[in-house]
Design a protein around this motif. Sequence first.
Motif, PDB file in Angstrom:
ATOM      1  N   GLY A   2       0.813  -1.200   0.000  1.00 51.76           N
ATOM      2  CA  GLY A   2       0.000   0.000   0.000  1.00 51.76           C
ATOM      3  C   GLY A   2       0.851   1.256   0.000  1.00 51.76           C
ATOM      4  O   GLY A   2       2.053   1.226   0.292  1.00 51.76           O
ATOM      5  N   SER A   3       0.222   2.367  -0.318  1.00 53.05           N
ATOM      6  CA  SER A   3       0.958   3.625  -0.412  1.00 53.05           C
ATOM      7  C   SER A   3       1.488   4.089   0.944  1.00 53.05           C
ATOM      8  O   SER A   3       2.568   4.667   1.021  1.00 53.05           O
ATOM      9  CB  SER A   3       0.085   4.703  -1.040  1.00 53.05           C
ATOM     10  OG  SER A   3      -1.070   4.911  -0.242  1.00 53.05           O
ATOM     11  N   LYS A   6       4.533   1.975   1.564  1.00 54.09           N
ATOM     12  CA  LYS A   6       5.635   2.433   0.727  1.00 54.09           C
ATOM     13  C   LYS A   6       6.257   3.708   1.287  1.00 54.09           C
ATOM     14  O   LYS A   6       7.482   3.857   1.322  1.00 54.09           O
ATOM     15  CB  LYS A   6       5.160   2.690  -0.708  1.00 54.09           C
ATOM     16  CG  LYS A   6       4.865   1.454  -1.496  1.00 54.09           C
ATOM     17  CD  LYS A   6       4.412   1.830  -2.889  1.00 54.09           C
ATOM     18  CE  LYS A   6       4.023   0.612  -3.681  1.00 54.09           C
ATOM     19  NZ  LYS A   6       3.534   0.989  -5.020  1.00 54.09           N
ATOM     20  N   ALA A   7       5.410   4.637   1.722  1.00 57.12           N
ATOM     21  CA  ALA A   7       5.922   5.875   2.289  1.00 57.12           C
ATOM     22  C   ALA A   7       6.683   5.602   3.581  1.00 57.12           C
ATOM     23  O   ALA A   7       7.734   6.195   3.840  1.00 57.12           O
ATOM     24  CB  ALA A   7       4.786   6.862   2.540  1.00 57.12           C
ATOM     25  N   TRP A  10       9.985   4.150   2.634  1.00 54.82           N
ATOM     26  CA  TRP A  10      10.852   5.176   2.077  1.00 54.82           C
ATOM     27  C   TRP A  10      11.454   6.047   3.175  1.00 54.82           C
ATOM     28  O   TRP A  10      12.598   6.452   3.106  1.00 54.82           O
ATOM     29  CB  TRP A  10      10.061   6.036   1.093  1.00 54.82           C
ATOM     30  CG  TRP A  10      10.898   7.046   0.379  1.00 54.82           C
ATOM     31  CD1 TRP A  10      11.729   6.829  -0.668  1.00 54.82           C
ATOM     32  CD2 TRP A  10      10.998   8.440   0.685  1.00 54.82           C
ATOM     33  NE1 TRP A  10      12.328   7.997  -1.046  1.00 54.82           N
ATOM     34  CE2 TRP A  10      11.894   9.006  -0.226  1.00 54.82           C
ATOM     35  CE3 TRP A  10      10.397   9.260   1.621  1.00 54.82           C
ATOM     36  CZ2 TRP A  10      12.215  10.355  -0.221  1.00 54.82           C
ATOM     37  CZ3 TRP A  10      10.717  10.591   1.628  1.00 54.82           C
ATOM     38  CH2 TRP A  10      11.619  11.128   0.715  1.00 54.82           C
TER      39      TRP A  10
END
Length: 146
Positions: A2-3, A6-7, A10
């Motif tokens: 999911g975003s 991912k964030a 990161w």
Amino acid sequence: MGSVRKASAWLGLVEDSDDDRYYDDEYAEGNNESAEPWVTDPRVKAVSEPSDDKAPRIATVTPDGFRDARGIGELFRDGVPVIMNLTSMEPSDAKRIVDFAAGLTFGLRGSIERVANRVFLLSPADTEVVSGEAASRDTNGFFNQS
């Protein structure tokens, strides 16, 4: 993934489980047999010696006293434009250097211009000083909507 995951990966808050997707097996094993060797363009010539043409230069001088006037005169006599920054000098010594510079520019047919408070530009006779005001006032430009 999911975003939000991912964030977070990161930013380093969680471990990224998809690190394998960036790994290239062929590159890691050194399988570069199909790649051509790097060849330099034959039209490009490397120069081993510097050119005889000297690039235009401008000298910036911040004198401590009137004894530095000789260095300013020698630079100007050699055809080098000189920026004199007199902000750190006593007013009486600064006035003497400005008087010296005015005589110097008059004698060698140059010019002297005040750039800022107690900062002067001495330009030799063959040097053209272009003001930035004329370039910024384009009459046919976008901002001239009258």
